[in-house]
Design a protein around this motif. Structure first.
Motif, short mmCIF file in Angstrom:
data_model
loop_
_atom_site.label_atom_id
_atom_site.label_comp_id
_atom_site.label_asym_id
_atom_site.label_seq_id
_atom_site.Cartn_x
_atom_site.Cartn_y
_atom_site.Cartn_z
N LEU A 299 -24.40 29.63 20.67
CA LEU A 299 -25.24 30.70 20.14
C LEU A 299 -26.12 31.22 21.27
CD1 LEU A 299 -26.37 29.01 16.80
CD2 LEU A 299 -24.49 30.64 17.10
N VAL A 300 -26.01 32.51 21.56
CA VAL A 300 -26.77 33.15 22.64
C VAL A 300 -27.63 34.25 22.03
CG1 VAL A 300 -26.62 34.27 24.88
CG2 VAL A 300 -24.75 32.80 24.11
N GLY A 301 -28.92 34.20 22.26
CA GLY A 301 -29.81 35.16 21.63
C GLY A 301 -30.24 36.30 22.53
N GLU A 302 -30.20 37.52 21.98
CA GLU A 302 -30.88 38.65 22.61
C GLU A 302 -32.32 38.60 22.10
OE1 GLU A 302 -30.62 43.51 23.13
OE2 GLU A 302 -30.25 42.59 21.18
N VAL A 303 -33.17 37.97 22.89
CA VAL A 303 -34.56 37.73 22.48
C VAL A 303 -35.46 38.41 23.51
CG1 VAL A 303 -36.30 36.02 21.86
CG2 VAL A 303 -33.87 35.53 21.47
N ASN A 304 -35.80 39.66 23.26
CA ASN A 304 -36.55 40.46 24.23
C ASN A 304 -38.04 40.22 24.03
OD1 ASN A 304 -37.44 42.27 26.10
ND2 ASN A 304 -36.41 44.05 25.22
N LEU A 305 -38.49 39.03 24.47
CA LEU A 305 -39.89 38.63 24.37
C LEU A 305 -40.33 38.05 25.70
CD1 LEU A 305 -39.70 36.74 20.94
CD2 LEU A 305 -40.70 39.01 21.30
N GLU A 306 -41.63 37.81 25.83
CA GLU A 306 -42.14 37.14 27.02
C GLU A 306 -41.52 35.75 27.11
OE1 GLU A 306 -43.96 38.54 29.29
OE2 GLU A 306 -44.18 40.41 28.17
N PRO A 307 -41.34 35.21 28.35
CA PRO A 307 -40.63 33.94 28.51
C PRO A 307 -41.11 32.81 27.62
CG PRO A 307 -40.94 34.96 30.65
CD PRO A 307 -41.69 35.82 29.65
N ALA A 308 -42.41 32.64 27.48
CA ALA A 308 -42.90 31.51 26.69
C ALA A 308 -42.52 31.64 25.22
CB ALA A 308 -44.43 31.40 26.83
N ARG A 309 -42.47 32.87 24.71
CA ARG A 309 -42.07 33.08 23.31
C ARG A 309 -40.55 33.01 23.17
NH1 ARG A 309 -45.78 32.04 19.80
NH2 ARG A 309 -44.48 33.13 18.25
N ALA A 310 -39.83 33.61 24.10
CA ALA A 310 -38.37 33.60 24.01
C ALA A 310 -37.81 32.19 24.09
CB ALA A 310 -37.79 34.46 25.13
N ALA A 311 -38.44 31.34 24.89
CA ALA A 311 -37.93 29.97 25.07
C ALA A 311 -37.98 29.17 23.78
CB ALA A 311 -38.73 29.26 26.16
N ARG A 312 -38.85 29.54 22.86
CA ARG A 312 -38.94 28.82 21.59
C ARG A 312 -37.66 28.95 20.77
NH1 ARG A 312 -42.29 30.82 18.19
NH2 ARG A 312 -43.19 28.92 17.28
N TYR A 313 -36.88 29.97 21.06
CA TYR A 313 -35.62 30.17 20.33
C TYR A 313 -34.51 29.26 20.86
CZ TYR A 313 -37.68 34.32 18.19
OH TYR A 313 -38.48 35.18 17.46
N THR A 314 -34.79 28.55 21.97
CA THR A 314 -33.79 27.64 22.53
C THR A 314 -34.27 26.19 22.47
OG1 THR A 314 -34.68 27.99 24.77
CG2 THR A 314 -32.86 29.40 24.07
N ARG A 315 -35.12 25.91 21.50
CA ARG A 315 -35.48 24.51 21.29
C ARG A 315 -34.25 23.72 20.87
NH1 ARG A 315 -41.08 25.92 18.12
NH2 ARG A 315 -39.62 27.33 17.07
#
Length: 563
Positions: A299-315
């Motif tokens: 699963l690969v996300g297009e998560v256009n957020l700041e790095p600290a917020r985007a990284a939460r989607y890859t916990r």
């Protein structure tokens, strides 16, 4: 004819966590290869050109949407998530593509678009027909406009004022539910049944009016998409890239946004439409589903957020990857690269997943143009590609990046991107690939005669970038890419690269950008105007020859194995 010879076929073998070292090649099917000669790329063309992709040395292919769609947004407006649009071919052709790719050791990732569908999707059409308050409409965001509270029958509200309109004399049916703006320009609401006195509902569309947003607060939507994932995973698809992954849930109650300006940088200017905590449960559920398959699906996300917020989607229990968007859009600026690199490393240390690197995709100005254009931009794009492939984590290349293609200034009358209404046009990165120098068959883009006009016009000199020419030029961008990918693979095999590598970024004198991947290996990029001395070690690879004294020339990049 094919510009490359046959490639030895190797069966795809299961490899746990294969994505940690992977390089994935993004294919925009409309523009990759046209198998039937109608001027639009298709599955037949992709099948015919699989040997080329395999010869690059990448690990897999990410395909942008080819599902049935009216093509308002070039396939990101889907009418059937489990089908193949006749524009691109048939399900049998897709199954053949999947088998042939796997036989060559290539994995296949597909796009899934869970934030919105097409207004022609059967479930949205049922919702329109069912009327206000119906269960069918609860699959989407159908909302009545604000209640009329004014003495003169107007519906004056902050929402209307924010949209620049006058509410004087307006009826309830003429004022949208809130002040949200569309990414494509204008308000994010359209009337379900314009002109009706009985159906005063509006529906939400964060993109075009032809792309209504699903209501993820309705559990039936989650159940529906579970079925979509299972359909493709059952066919053997290796993973999914999730479009607008951070925007599925909107703020409860759909309140006005504190920002009333135009949309800047995707959805970031409106905190009410994305990055809601509820969305993480979707990806926990999907991760469980993906791991019910062997081998596990990606699963690969297009998560256009700041790095600290985007990284939460890859916990650990969510998606395995999310694109490093802060990196994707960088210019040629060493301080910016170092700052973003260190932000991404801090996020990796916090949440565990390595960054997923890219510098080009179908939505972004190509690096040759973004980094200065002409010969200068071409040099920098080559250096950036080499740097990218040396960074810790997975990498994604966009079709044509390996050819050093520049952005094309598509004539206004030929533009089809719906963002053009905002003055932004993504068509310039989507022009069909040049395969041959000869102008016939659209520079080899079309594989059958007679060849129709390509869906986007091809520049007269497009053949100078052709695959067949670059195959024969040892110093071409294409052969540089192949060599870098082969060395990258060997460094992983010999454990010079590991999945535990981080990245320590800094800028040294002369605008020399350094990323230390480990104690043993670093990437260096000369972003100044004068040659710079490299750190002590053995230069394993460089985008261009070093100076005679071994210094790194401007607009060059090198991989260095420390002494």
């Amino acid at each position: 004819m094919s510009p490359v010879g046959p490639v030895e076929e190797t069966a795809l073998t299961p490899a746990p966590d294969w994505w940690q070292s992977a390089v994935i090649y993004e294919v925009y099917p409309r523009s990759f290869a046209d198998g039937d000669g109608d001027g639009v790329g298709d599955l037949a063309g992709l099948i015919a050109r699989l040997p080329y992709i395999a010869a690059l040395g990448v690990d897999g292919i990410w395909m942008t949407p080819f599902q049935p769609s009216p093509q308002v947004d070039q396939g990101y407006d889907v009418t059937d998530y489990c089908g193949v649009d006749p524009l691109f071919g048939t399900m049998e052709q897709f199954e053949s593509l999947l088998a042939k790719a796997h036989a060559r050791g290539l994995r296949i990732l597909l796009d899934v678009v869970p934030n919105h569908c097409s207004s022609e999707h059967p479930l949205f059409q049922e919702a329109l027909a069912a009327g206000p308050g119906s269960p069918e409409r609860d699959m989407f965001h159908f909302v009545q406009g604000p209640v009329d509270m004014s003495d003169d029958g107007g519906a004056a509200s902050a929402s209307d004022a924010a949209l620049g309109g006058s509410a004087a004399g307006a009826s309830n049916s003429e004022v949208p539910p809130n002040n949200w703006q569309s990414v494509f320009g204008g308000r994010a609401w359209s009337r379900a049944n314009p002109g009706s006195d009985t159906d005063t509902d509006w529906y939400l569309h964060l993109f075009s009016a032809g792309q209504p947003d699903w209501n993820w607060r309705n559990p039936a939507v989650g159940d529906y998409f579970d079925g979509v994932l299972r359909f493709w995973f059952d066919k053997g698809v290796d993973g999914l890239r999730i479009d607008v992954a951070h925007a599925l849930f909107k703020a409860d109650g759909l309140p006005d946004s504190p920002s009333t300006g135009g949309v800047v940088d995707g959805l970031r200017s409106n905190p009410k439409v994305s990055d809601q905590e509820d969305v993480h449960e979707v990806y926990r559920r999907w991760r469980t589903l993906a791991e019910n398959y062997e081998p596990h699906r990606l699963l690969v996300g297009e998560v256009n957020l700041e790095p600290a917020r985007a990284a939460r989607y890859t916990r650990a229990d969510e998606m395995q990857q999310a694109f490093a968007f802060a990196f994707v859009k960088l210019g040629w600026d060493p301080e910016a690269w170092a700052a973003v690199g260190n932000e991404l490393e801090a996020a990796r240390q916090l949440h565990g997943a390595a960054p997923t690197w890219a510098l080009e995709n179908h939505d972004i100005v190509r690096t040759v143009t973004r980094f200065g254009g002409g010969e200068l931009g071409a040099l920098r794009a080559r250096a950036a590609l080499v740097a990218l492939l040396g960074l810790p984590g997975a990498a994604y290349l966009y079709q044509g990046q390996e050819l050093g293609l520049p952005e094309v200034d598509v004539p206004v009358e030929a533009r089809v991107d719906p963002m053009w209404a905002r003055g932004v046009c993504r068509d310039g990165a989507r022009v069909p690939l040049p395969w041959t120098d000869a102008a016939g068959l659209n520079h080899g883009f079309s594989l059958a005669e007679p060849a129709g006009e390509p869906w986007l016009p091809v520049p007269a000199d497009w053949g100078t970038h052709a695959v067949e020419l670059q195959e024969q030029d040892a110093d071409s961008a294409l052969n540089l890419t192949k060599a870098a990918l082969e060395l990258r693979r060997q460094l992983w095999k010999n454990e010079v690269f590991t999945a535990d590598d981080g990245g320590k970024w800094r800028v040294e004198a002369g605008n020399l950008l350094i990323c230390e991947r480990s104690e043993d290996f670093l990437v260096a990029v000369a972003m100044g105007t004068e040659p710079v001395k490299l750190p002590a070690g053995t230069v394993l690879f460089s985008a261009a020859p070093l100076a005679e004294d071994g210094w790194l020339q401007p607009n060059n990049a090198a991989w260095v194995l420390r002494d």
